[in-house]
Scaffold this motif. Structure first.
Motif, PDB file in Angstrom:
ATOM      1  N   TRP A 100       0.830  -1.210   0.000  1.00 11.57           N
ATOM      2  CA  TRP A 100       0.000   0.000   0.000  1.00 11.57           C
ATOM      3  C   TRP A 100       0.864   1.260   0.000  1.00 11.57           C
ATOM      4  O   TRP A 100       0.552   2.214  -0.707  1.00 11.57           O
ATOM      5  CB  TRP A 100      -0.962   0.003   1.175  1.00 11.57           C
ATOM      6  CG  TRP A 100      -1.952  -1.136   1.132  1.00 11.57           C
ATOM      7  CD1 TRP A 100      -2.406  -1.805   0.026  1.00 11.57           C
ATOM      8  CD2 TRP A 100      -2.591  -1.729   2.246  1.00 11.57           C
ATOM      9  NE1 TRP A 100      -3.289  -2.783   0.396  1.00 11.57           N
ATOM     10  CE2 TRP A 100      -3.427  -2.752   1.754  1.00 11.57           C
ATOM     11  CE3 TRP A 100      -2.549  -1.509   3.617  1.00 11.57           C
ATOM     12  CZ2 TRP A 100      -4.214  -3.547   2.587  1.00 11.57           C
ATOM     13  CZ3 TRP A 100      -3.329  -2.299   4.450  1.00 11.57           C
ATOM     14  CH2 TRP A 100      -4.155  -3.304   3.935  1.00 11.57           C
ATOM     15  N   VAL A 101       1.921   1.286   0.793  1.00  8.89           N
ATOM     16  CA  VAL A 101       2.805   2.454   0.781  1.00  8.89           C
ATOM     17  C   VAL A 101       3.418   2.609  -0.612  1.00  8.89           C
ATOM     18  O   VAL A 101       3.441   3.702  -1.178  1.00  8.89           O
ATOM     19  CB  VAL A 101       3.895   2.356   1.871  1.00  8.89           C
ATOM     20  CG1 VAL A 101       4.966   3.429   1.680  1.00  8.89           C
ATOM     21  CG2 VAL A 101       3.277   2.467   3.257  1.00  8.89           C
ATOM     22  N   GLU A 102       3.894   1.511  -1.175  1.00 12.35           N
ATOM     23  CA  GLU A 102       4.486   1.566  -2.506  1.00 12.35           C
ATOM     24  C   GLU A 102       3.479   2.054  -3.557  1.00 12.35           C
ATOM     25  O   GLU A 102       3.821   2.820  -4.444  1.00 12.35           O
ATOM     26  CB  GLU A 102       5.033   0.194  -2.912  1.00 12.35           C
ATOM     27  CG  GLU A 102       6.291  -0.193  -2.178  1.00 12.35           C
ATOM     28  CD  GLU A 102       7.459   0.730  -2.499  1.00 12.35           C
ATOM     29  OE1 GLU A 102       7.867   0.804  -3.675  1.00 12.35           O
ATOM     30  OE2 GLU A 102       7.959   1.395  -1.572  1.00 12.35           O
ATOM     31  N   ARG A 103       2.256   1.623  -3.441  1.00  5.74           N
ATOM     32  CA  ARG A 103       1.237   1.963  -4.437  1.00  5.74           C
ATOM     33  C   ARG A 103       0.721   3.395  -4.296  1.00  5.74           C
ATOM     34  O   ARG A 103       0.489   4.075  -5.304  1.00  5.74           O
ATOM     35  CB  ARG A 103       0.072   0.983  -4.325  1.00  5.74           C
ATOM     36  CG  ARG A 103      -1.025   1.256  -5.311  1.00  5.74           C
ATOM     37  CD  ARG A 103      -2.084   0.198  -5.254  1.00  5.74           C
ATOM     38  NE  ARG A 103      -3.153   0.507  -6.174  1.00  5.74           N
ATOM     39  CZ  ARG A 103      -4.315  -0.097  -6.182  1.00  5.74           C
ATOM     40  NH1 ARG A 103      -4.553  -1.063  -5.319  1.00  5.74           N
ATOM     41  NH2 ARG A 103      -5.242   0.237  -7.037  1.00  5.74           N
ATOM     42  N   PHE A 104       0.508   3.871  -3.085  1.00  8.18           N
ATOM     43  CA  PHE A 104      -0.193   5.133  -2.887  1.00  8.18           C
ATOM     44  C   PHE A 104       0.692   6.321  -2.504  1.00  8.18           C
ATOM     45  O   PHE A 104       0.228   7.462  -2.548  1.00  8.18           O
ATOM     46  CB  PHE A 104      -1.298   4.961  -1.839  1.00  8.18           C
ATOM     47  CG  PHE A 104      -2.324   3.937  -2.240  1.00  8.18           C
ATOM     48  CD1 PHE A 104      -3.114   4.129  -3.362  1.00  8.18           C
ATOM     49  CD2 PHE A 104      -2.491   2.773  -1.504  1.00  8.18           C
ATOM     50  CE1 PHE A 104      -4.060   3.182  -3.744  1.00  8.18           C
ATOM     51  CE2 PHE A 104      -3.433   1.827  -1.877  1.00  8.18           C
ATOM     52  CZ  PHE A 104      -4.223   2.042  -3.001  1.00  8.18           C
ATOM     53  N   PHE A 105       1.938   6.090  -2.129  1.00 10.27           N
ATOM     54  CA  PHE A 105       2.794   7.176  -1.660  1.00 10.27           C
ATOM     55  C   PHE A 105       3.009   8.247  -2.734  1.00 10.27           C
ATOM     56  O   PHE A 105       2.750   9.430  -2.506  1.00 10.27           O
ATOM     57  CB  PHE A 105       4.139   6.620  -1.177  1.00 10.27           C
ATOM     58  CG  PHE A 105       5.133   7.666  -0.773  1.00 10.27           C
ATOM     59  CD1 PHE A 105       4.927   8.442   0.357  1.00 10.27           C
ATOM     60  CD2 PHE A 105       6.287   7.882  -1.517  1.00 10.27           C
ATOM     61  CE1 PHE A 105       5.843   9.417   0.736  1.00 10.27           C
ATOM     62  CE2 PHE A 105       7.203   8.845  -1.145  1.00 10.27           C
ATOM     63  CZ  PHE A 105       6.984   9.610  -0.020  1.00 10.27           C
ATOM     64  N   THR A 106       3.483   7.853  -3.908  1.00 11.63           N
ATOM     65  CA  THR A 106       3.780   8.838  -4.952  1.00 11.63           C
ATOM     66  C   THR A 106       2.530   9.560  -5.448  1.00 11.63           C
ATOM     67  O   THR A 106       2.536  10.795  -5.541  1.00 11.63           O
ATOM     68  CB  THR A 106       4.555   8.180  -6.107  1.00 11.63           C
ATOM     69  OG1 THR A 106       5.777   7.637  -5.577  1.00 11.63           O
ATOM     70  CG2 THR A 106       4.875   9.184  -7.196  1.00 11.63           C
ATOM     71  N   PRO A 107       1.423   8.853  -5.753  1.00 13.60           N
ATOM     72  CA  PRO A 107       0.225   9.598  -6.156  1.00 13.60           C
ATOM     73  C   PRO A 107      -0.257  10.570  -5.075  1.00 13.60           C
ATOM     74  O   PRO A 107      -0.682  11.688  -5.389  1.00 13.60           O
ATOM     75  CB  PRO A 107      -0.816   8.509  -6.416  1.00 13.60           C
ATOM     76  CG  PRO A 107      -0.031   7.284  -6.702  1.00 13.60           C
ATOM     77  CD  PRO A 107       1.222   7.411  -5.894  1.00 13.60           C
ATOM     78  N   ALA A 108      -0.162  10.174  -3.815  1.00 14.82           N
ATOM     79  CA  ALA A 108      -0.588  11.059  -2.729  1.00 14.82           C
ATOM     80  C   ALA A 108       0.308  12.298  -2.649  1.00 14.82           C
ATOM     81  O   ALA A 108      -0.180  13.413  -2.474  1.00 14.82           O
ATOM     82  CB  ALA A 108      -0.590  10.305  -1.396  1.00 14.82           C
ATOM     83  N   LEU A 109       1.611  12.111  -2.790  1.00 15.00           N
ATOM     84  CA  LEU A 109       2.522  13.259  -2.796  1.00 15.00           C
ATOM     85  C   LEU A 109       2.219  14.198  -3.954  1.00 15.00           C
ATOM     86  O   LEU A 109       2.242  15.417  -3.803  1.00 15.00           O
ATOM     87  CB  LEU A 109       3.974  12.792  -2.917  1.00 15.00           C
ATOM     88  CG  LEU A 109       4.694  12.349  -1.663  1.00 15.00           C
ATOM     89  CD1 LEU A 109       6.136  11.978  -2.000  1.00 15.00           C
ATOM     90  CD2 LEU A 109       4.667  13.395  -0.577  1.00 15.00           C
ATOM     91  N   ARG A 110       1.945  13.638  -5.114  1.00 20.27           N
ATOM     92  CA  ARG A 110       1.662  14.453  -6.298  1.00 20.27           C
ATOM     93  C   ARG A 110       0.386  15.277  -6.132  1.00 20.27           C
ATOM     94  O   ARG A 110       0.260  16.338  -6.724  1.00 20.27           O
ATOM     95  CB  ARG A 110       1.592  13.592  -7.544  1.00 20.27           C
ATOM     96  CG  ARG A 110       2.944  13.054  -7.947  1.00 20.27           C
ATOM     97  CD  ARG A 110       2.899  12.364  -9.306  1.00 20.27           C
ATOM     98  NE  ARG A 110       4.203  11.918  -9.698  1.00 20.27           N
ATOM     99  CZ  ARG A 110       5.142  12.688 -10.264  1.00 20.27           C
ATOM    100  NH1 ARG A 110       4.883  13.953 -10.497  1.00 20.27           N
ATOM    101  NH2 ARG A 110       6.305  12.194 -10.588  1.00 20.27           N
ATOM    102  N   ILE A 111      -0.537  14.808  -5.327  1.00 18.08           N
ATOM    103  CA  ILE A 111      -1.757  15.579  -5.052  1.00 18.08           C
ATOM    104  C   ILE A 111      -1.487  16.618  -3.959  1.00 18.08           C
ATOM    105  O   ILE A 111      -1.778  17.793  -4.115  1.00 18.08           O
ATOM    106  CB  ILE A 111      -2.924  14.651  -4.638  1.00 18.08           C
ATOM    107  CG1 ILE A 111      -3.308  13.720  -5.789  1.00 18.08           C
ATOM    108  CG2 ILE A 111      -4.130  15.482  -4.169  1.00 18.08           C
ATOM    109  CD1 ILE A 111      -4.248  12.589  -5.388  1.00 18.08           C
ATOM    110  N   GLY A 112      -0.938  16.184  -2.842  1.00 16.36           N
ATOM    111  CA  GLY A 112      -0.769  17.054  -1.682  1.00 16.36           C
ATOM    112  C   GLY A 112       0.372  18.045  -1.779  1.00 16.36           C
ATOM    113  O   GLY A 112       0.440  19.001  -1.007  1.00 16.36           O
ATOM    114  N   PHE A 113       1.282  17.821  -2.713  1.00 22.69           N
ATOM    115  CA  PHE A 113       2.431  18.707  -2.914  1.00 22.69           C
ATOM    116  C   PHE A 113       2.602  18.991  -4.403  1.00 22.69           C
ATOM    117  O   PHE A 113       3.714  19.000  -4.928  1.00 22.69           O
ATOM    118  CB  PHE A 113       3.700  18.069  -2.323  1.00 22.69           C
ATOM    119  CG  PHE A 113       3.617  17.854  -0.838  1.00 22.69           C
ATOM    120  CD1 PHE A 113       4.064  18.815   0.037  1.00 22.69           C
ATOM    121  CD2 PHE A 113       3.067  16.690  -0.315  1.00 22.69           C
ATOM    122  CE1 PHE A 113       3.981  18.637   1.415  1.00 22.69           C
ATOM    123  CE2 PHE A 113       2.966  16.497   1.049  1.00 22.69           C
ATOM    124  CZ  PHE A 113       3.422  17.468   1.922  1.00 22.69           C
ATOM    125  N   ALA A 114       1.496  19.206  -5.085  1.00 20.75           N
ATOM    126  CA  ALA A 114       1.466  19.318  -6.541  1.00 20.75           C
ATOM    127  C   ALA A 114       2.426  20.377  -7.080  1.00 20.75           C
ATOM    128  O   ALA A 114       3.107  20.140  -8.084  1.00 20.75           O
ATOM    129  CB  ALA A 114       0.038  19.598  -7.016  1.00 20.75           C
TER     130      ALA A 114
END
Length: 155
Positions: free
Chosen positions: A136-150
């Protein structure tokens, strides 16, 4: 069904089985960088440092309580922007996560957490928990960063 509280003897036995499993992970699992037991608090708690790819290193905390084994990992700091979009994205993932959920912790940081009853803890379940949190960390970390720190990714 309400989980009955474990006795001290049961907790000591379960902690010993968790320790044995963690020793196996430390020596035989290439993604496990280190395992430490929290000796200072007097609680039955372990810290497992994991090597990732999307997120270089992260820690999974296992906390054996009277009725449950609680586990969690820090995913990312509070978003700088797009708060609602990020939280919606993460909340929409929760129904797909068997035994875990995204949540907001201290300082609005994002965590993955879960727990199971003490009577369900065995090596297979511990493997599932470690593997699931890793995936889950591997799958969601980068997309979450790209949203929250766009804005940091623009350009």
């Amino acid at each position: 069904m309400i989980q009955r509280p474990s006795t001290e003897v049961e907790l000591a036995d379960l902690a010993g089985r968790i320790e044995a499993w963690l020793d196996q992970q430390r020596t035989g699992n290439p993604v496990v960088a280190a395992v430490e037991r929290d000796e200072e608090s007097g609680e039955r708690r372990w810290f497992v440092r994991v090597r990732g790819e999307a997120k270089d290193v992260f820690t999974i905390w296992f906390h054996l309580r009277q009725r449950t084994l609680h586990y969690e990992t820090y995913v990312m700091p509070a978003p700088e922007e797009n708060h609602a979009r990020l939280y919606e994205y993460l909340l929409r993932q929760n129904p797909r996560l068997h035994g875990g959920a995204f949540g907001i912790g201290d300082e609005d940081a994002v965590f993955l957490t879960g727990q199971i009853g003490n009577d369900a803890v065995d090596e297979d379940e511990l493997d599932r928990i470690l593997g699931s949190l890793y995936a889950w960390v591997e799958r969601f970390f980068t997309p979450a960063l790209r949203i929250g720190f766009a804005s940091r990714f623009d350009g």
